[in-house]
Write a protein that holds these residues in place. Structure first.
Motif, mmCIF file in Angstrom:
data_model
loop_
_atom_site.group_PDB
_atom_site.id
_atom_site.type_symbol
_atom_site.label_atom_id
_atom_site.label_comp_id
_atom_site.label_asym_id
_atom_site.label_seq_id
_atom_site.Cartn_x
_atom_site.Cartn_y
_atom_site.Cartn_z
ATOM 1 N N ILE A 137 0.845 -1.185 0.000
ATOM 2 C CA ILE A 137 0.000 0.000 0.000
ATOM 3 C C ILE A 137 0.886 1.244 0.000
ATOM 4 O O ILE A 137 2.045 1.203 0.422
ATOM 5 N N TYR A 138 0.313 2.334 -0.496
ATOM 6 C CA TYR A 138 1.042 3.587 -0.652
ATOM 7 C C TYR A 138 0.176 4.740 -0.150
ATOM 8 O O TYR A 138 -1.052 4.665 -0.192
ATOM 9 N N PRO A 139 0.798 5.839 0.266
ATOM 10 C CA PRO A 139 0.004 7.035 0.554
ATOM 11 C C PRO A 139 -0.433 7.671 -0.752
ATOM 12 O O PRO A 139 0.285 7.592 -1.761
ATOM 13 N N LYS A 140 -1.585 8.269 -0.763
ATOM 14 C CA LYS A 140 -1.983 9.005 -1.961
ATOM 15 C C LYS A 140 -1.123 10.268 -2.073
ATOM 16 O O LYS A 140 -0.727 10.853 -1.060
ATOM 17 N N PRO A 141 -0.774 10.681 -3.289
ATOM 18 C CA PRO A 141 0.020 11.904 -3.451
ATOM 19 C C PRO A 141 -0.666 13.082 -2.760
ATOM 20 O O PRO A 141 -1.891 13.124 -2.641
ATOM 21 N N ILE A 142 0.139 14.033 -2.327
ATOM 22 C CA ILE A 142 -0.394 15.211 -1.652
ATOM 23 C C ILE A 142 -0.029 16.454 -2.458
ATOM 24 O O ILE A 142 1.118 16.622 -2.872
ATOM 25 N N PRO A 143 -0.996 17.320 -2.728
ATOM 26 C CA PRO A 143 -0.685 18.545 -3.460
ATOM 27 C C PRO A 143 0.326 19.404 -2.691
ATOM 28 O O PRO A 143 0.223 19.547 -1.458
ATOM 29 N N GLY A 149 3.907 26.156 4.440
ATOM 30 C CA GLY A 149 5.269 26.453 4.857
ATOM 31 C C GLY A 149 6.125 25.236 5.108
ATOM 32 O O GLY A 149 7.353 25.371 5.268
ATOM 33 N N ARG A 150 5.531 24.069 5.144
ATOM 34 C CA ARG A 150 6.292 22.832 5.369
ATOM 35 C C ARG A 150 6.917 22.289 4.084
ATOM 36 O O ARG A 150 7.710 21.347 4.147
ATOM 37 N N ALA A 151 6.582 22.844 2.935
ATOM 38 C CA ALA A 151 7.069 22.300 1.670
ATOM 39 C C ALA A 151 8.593 22.204 1.643
ATOM 40 O O ALA A 151 9.162 21.227 1.149
ATOM 41 N N ILE A 165 17.512 16.720 -10.555
ATOM 42 C CA ILE A 165 16.263 16.680 -11.319
ATOM 43 C C ILE A 165 15.153 17.332 -10.483
ATOM 44 O O ILE A 165 14.942 16.945 -9.330
ATOM 45 N N PRO A 166 14.447 18.295 -11.014
ATOM 46 C CA PRO A 166 13.427 18.994 -10.220
ATOM 47 C C PRO A 166 12.324 18.053 -9.737
ATOM 48 O O PRO A 166 11.950 17.099 -10.431
ATOM 49 N N GLU A 167 11.792 18.330 -8.567
ATOM 50 C CA GLU A 167 10.640 17.587 -8.065
ATOM 51 C C GLU A 167 9.401 17.974 -8.881
ATOM 52 O O GLU A 167 9.383 19.008 -9.559
ATOM 53 N N HIS A 168 8.374 17.125 -8.809
ATOM 54 C CA HIS A 168 7.116 17.455 -9.476
ATOM 55 C C HIS A 168 6.608 18.781 -8.911
ATOM 56 O O HIS A 168 6.584 18.982 -7.686
ATOM 57 N N PRO A 169 6.205 19.704 -9.754
ATOM 58 C CA PRO A 169 5.861 21.041 -9.265
ATOM 59 C C PRO A 169 4.573 21.142 -8.462
ATOM 60 O O PRO A 169 4.381 22.114 -7.711
ATOM 61 N N THR A 170 3.671 20.170 -8.608
ATOM 62 C CA THR A 170 2.365 20.330 -7.965
ATOM 63 C C THR A 170 2.017 19.248 -6.953
ATOM 64 O O THR A 170 1.044 19.404 -6.215
ATOM 65 N N ARG A 171 2.778 18.149 -6.890
ATOM 66 C CA ARG A 171 2.421 17.098 -5.947
ATOM 67 C C ARG A 171 3.656 16.410 -5.365
ATOM 68 O O ARG A 171 4.733 16.423 -5.954
ATOM 69 N N VAL A 172 3.456 15.823 -4.206
ATOM 70 C CA VAL A 172 4.492 15.061 -3.510
ATOM 71 C C VAL A 172 4.029 13.608 -3.476
ATOM 72 O O VAL A 172 2.888 13.317 -3.099
ATOM 73 N N GLU A 173 4.924 12.676 -3.868
ATOM 74 C CA GLU A 173 4.530 11.275 -4.016
ATOM 75 C C GLU A 173 5.466 10.347 -3.243
ATOM 76 O O GLU A 173 6.489 10.765 -2.705
ATOM 77 N N ALA A 180 5.434 13.797 4.373
ATOM 78 C CA ALA A 180 4.674 15.038 4.381
ATOM 79 C C ALA A 180 3.357 14.898 5.136
ATOM 80 O O ALA A 180 2.991 15.765 5.950
ATOM 81 N N ARG A 181 2.633 13.816 4.880
ATOM 82 C CA ARG A 181 1.333 13.643 5.526
ATOM 83 C C ARG A 181 1.485 13.446 7.036
ATOM 84 O O ARG A 181 0.667 13.931 7.820
ATOM 85 N N LEU A 182 2.522 12.733 7.454
ATOM 86 C CA LEU A 182 2.728 12.522 8.887
ATOM 87 C C LEU A 182 3.180 13.805 9.579
ATOM 88 O O LEU A 182 2.758 14.094 10.711
ATOM 89 N N VAL A 183 4.016 14.582 8.912
ATOM 90 C CA VAL A 183 4.418 15.866 9.493
ATOM 91 C C VAL A 183 3.206 16.772 9.672
ATOM 92 O O VAL A 183 3.026 17.404 10.723
ATOM 93 N N LEU A 184 2.344 16.844 8.666
ATOM 94 C CA LEU A 184 1.146 17.674 8.779
ATOM 95 C C LEU A 184 0.227 17.171 9.892
ATOM 96 O O LEU A 184 -0.373 17.978 10.622
#
Length: 245
Positions: A137-143, A149-151, A165-173, A180-184
């Protein structure tokens, strides 16, 4: 990490060392149960090598698998686990991992409200109990916008870290999405405090030898953080040290 006696300056119920997924989840469980929790991370970003990972979590017989149409059970996972791992680790330790896996997922869903999904990723070995489509199982991507401010506090992926290589500009996977989800989730808990750029240097013990805290070093110098209920050492790097293993 060395051990020494010291006078405690600040005290929590639980102190967590490290900020990979295991550390963050441990802190989230403690804080969600009302325990004053302090997590310390020596670098300036959360995630450790968990942020480098694809984010697959192997926990047989969990609710996300059932919801997404995967027929699986803890016992089927145990059959596969035993066939692949054998007696290289203690059976009671294996059972603790397998039996509590579904409870971990329940807590992620119900208490932390982290959305997850099944994604096909075959079990590696051809052994009894194997799932051809896997049981990960995986976490769903987060915008990115949801991170606010946590980005900038989430460690980047390997392609970005090693090759620019740049990260995806609109989502974290992937593993970064877990982090990210646990920090939030922790940011929303009054009982939780997260500290970056704070390195754990020593475990603190009382006169009876019980671990009662951690000595840390940050930009202001050394300080002692007490732990009334315990210290969770979930920092990486132990595999490099024969003595620590």
């Amino acid at each position: 990490m060395a051990e020494q006696d010291s006078t405690v300056e600040t005290e929590f119920d639980v102190v967590v060392v490290g900020s990979g997924v295991a550390a963050l989840f441990g802190a989230a469980v403690a804080a969600s149960r009302g325990m004053a929790t302090c997590l310390v991370e020596k670098t300036d970003r959360f995630g450790g090598t968990s942020a480098y990972s694809g984010g697959a979590v192997w926990l047989p017989g969990n609710r996300v698998l059932a919801r997404d149409g995967v027929e699986d059970s803890v016992e089927a996972g145990r059959t596969y686990f035993r066939a692949v791992v054998g007696d290289r680790t203690a059976p009671d330790l294996q059972d603790a991992y397998l039996n509590t896996g579904p409870m971990v997922v329940d807590h992620l869903l119900d208490s932390l409200e982290i959305p997850m999904r099944f994604q096909a990723f075959p079990d590696y070995f051809d052994a009894p109990g194997r799932q051809q489509m896997g049981r990960s199982i995986y976490p769903k991507p987060i915008p990115v916008d949801e991170l606010g401010g946590r980005a900038g506090d989430i460690r980047v992926s390997v392609p970005s870290d090693q090759f620019g290589i740049p990260e995806h500009p609109t989502r974290v996977e992937g593993g970064r999405a877990w982090v990210a989800r646990l920090v939030l989730a922790l940011d929303d808990m009054e009982a939780a405090e997260l500290r970056l750029s704070t390195a754990a240097e020593h475990l603190l013990r009382d006169d009876e030898g019980r671990v009662v805290g951690v000595e840390v070093r940050d930009g202001s110098g050394s300080r002692s953080i007490g732990a009334r209920r315990g210290v969770l050492v979930a920092a990486g790097g132990f595999e490099r040290s024969t003595e620590l293993r």
